[in-house]
Design an enzyme around this catalytic site. Sequence first.
Site, PDB file in Angstrom:
ATOM      1  N   SER A 127       0.821  -1.214   0.000  1.00  0.00           N
ATOM      2  CA  SER A 127       0.000   0.000   0.000  1.00  0.00           C
ATOM      3  C   SER A 127       0.853   1.263   0.000  1.00  0.00           C
ATOM      4  O   SER A 127       1.940   1.298   0.602  1.00  0.00           O
ATOM      5  CB  SER A 127      -0.901   0.008   1.229  1.00  0.00           C
ATOM      6  OG  SER A 127      -1.516   1.266   1.425  1.00  0.00           O
ATOM      7  N   GLU A 129       0.200   3.660   1.718  1.00  0.00           N
ATOM      8  CA  GLU A 129       0.221   4.115   3.108  1.00  0.00           C
ATOM      9  C   GLU A 129       1.522   3.747   3.809  1.00  0.00           C
ATOM     10  O   GLU A 129       1.827   4.271   4.873  1.00  0.00           O
ATOM     11  CB  GLU A 129      -0.969   3.540   3.882  1.00  0.00           C
ATOM     12  CG  GLU A 129      -2.320   4.123   3.485  1.00  0.00           C
ATOM     13  CD  GLU A 129      -2.521   5.564   3.942  1.00  0.00           C
ATOM     14  OE1 GLU A 129      -1.897   5.980   4.942  1.00  0.00           O
ATOM     15  OE2 GLU A 129      -3.290   6.291   3.283  1.00  0.00           O
ATOM     16  N   TYR A 151      -2.217   0.474  10.202  1.00  0.00           N
ATOM     17  CA  TYR A 151      -2.409  -0.190   8.905  1.00  0.00           C
ATOM     18  C   TYR A 151      -1.138  -0.105   8.067  1.00  0.00           C
ATOM     19  O   TYR A 151      -0.672  -1.100   7.513  1.00  0.00           O
ATOM     20  CB  TYR A 151      -3.571   0.452   8.158  1.00  0.00           C
ATOM     21  CG  TYR A 151      -3.692  -0.001   6.718  1.00  0.00           C
ATOM     22  CD1 TYR A 151      -4.203  -1.254   6.397  1.00  0.00           C
ATOM     23  CD2 TYR A 151      -3.270   0.826   5.678  1.00  0.00           C
ATOM     24  CE1 TYR A 151      -4.298  -1.672   5.071  1.00  0.00           C
ATOM     25  CE2 TYR A 151      -3.359   0.407   4.354  1.00  0.00           C
ATOM     26  CZ  TYR A 151      -3.876  -0.832   4.062  1.00  0.00           C
ATOM     27  OH  TYR A 151      -3.951  -1.245   2.756  1.00  0.00           O
TER      28      TYR A 151
END
Length: 324
Positions: A127, A129, A151
């Site tokens: 990801s 992120e 996450y």
Amino acid sequence: MKKALITGITGQDGSYLAEFLLEKGYEVHGIVRRVAFEDPVHRMWRIRHIVDKIQLHPASLESYPSIYEVIARIRPDECYHLGAQSFVSYSFEDEFSTINTNINGTHYVLSSIKRLAPECRFYFAASSEMFGKVKETPQNENTPFHPRSPYGISKVAGFDLTRNYREAYGLHASSGILFNHESPRRGFEFVSRKITSTAAKIKLGKENKLKLGNIEAKRDWGHAREYVKAMWLMLQQDRPDDYVIATGEDHSVKEFMEIAFSFLGIDPYDYLEIDQTLYRPSEVMTLQGDSSKAKTILGWDYNLSFRELVEEMVRADLEQEQRS
């Protein structure tokens, strides 16, 4: 006929990938939590149109024996590990389950493949992120990670696990560092779908308010339908590797909202309410990807405009609300 196993097959990406692989002539298998079999209307709505063409297996990413058993039964040629707790805001509320599920689940799948199907090609859904507090813009495969959420941390760990299984055990294991990818199948908890579904409801008089947090945050938004093609391309390469998948453009939540509402002829500022509780404890302000490597090596490209993506989502939500 090649056999593919998808974790997270009932999610946005899993459903598009399953469709894509069926078109390619694959035998498609999916891992599904037992609760989904008990409530298929709500939990399998994204795959109900293909459920008779795929094979579903009950298992949990929190249970190594259940994952091991499914992989032992299927012995897949390709495994796409998409399953995860993927809502960033929720990861702050329950960081323990996010980290446990995302890290252990990835480890369980990798370990089972190593033991039971070492020739299986493995894809890990990494990801953007992971970049978090970015060191450079745009971000590429060499940009250092600085995750700003549980996450993001869990995805960095999964990325490192995948790379370690590639380097230590010779698995054909690749990671796709996907930037934000949306569609009409996005979950309602995500800000993109929250905006488009609420805009549709306001247009029809079913809602009168849109609550958002940080509307200045910028993301690189693409369409999930196009991104799953990149996943498949990674596993068709002779050598496994890691790739950034992105559009190369960034747009703010504010822009997303303005396009969605203007498509319906509505002024969003007549309905917008900024809710401070929706801000993240540690914000990521800008993410923008450089997918030059994927374009060069995989031959993957992206041509849909940001406006086309947003308008497709709004149109789909309006049609759904008109039917309900």
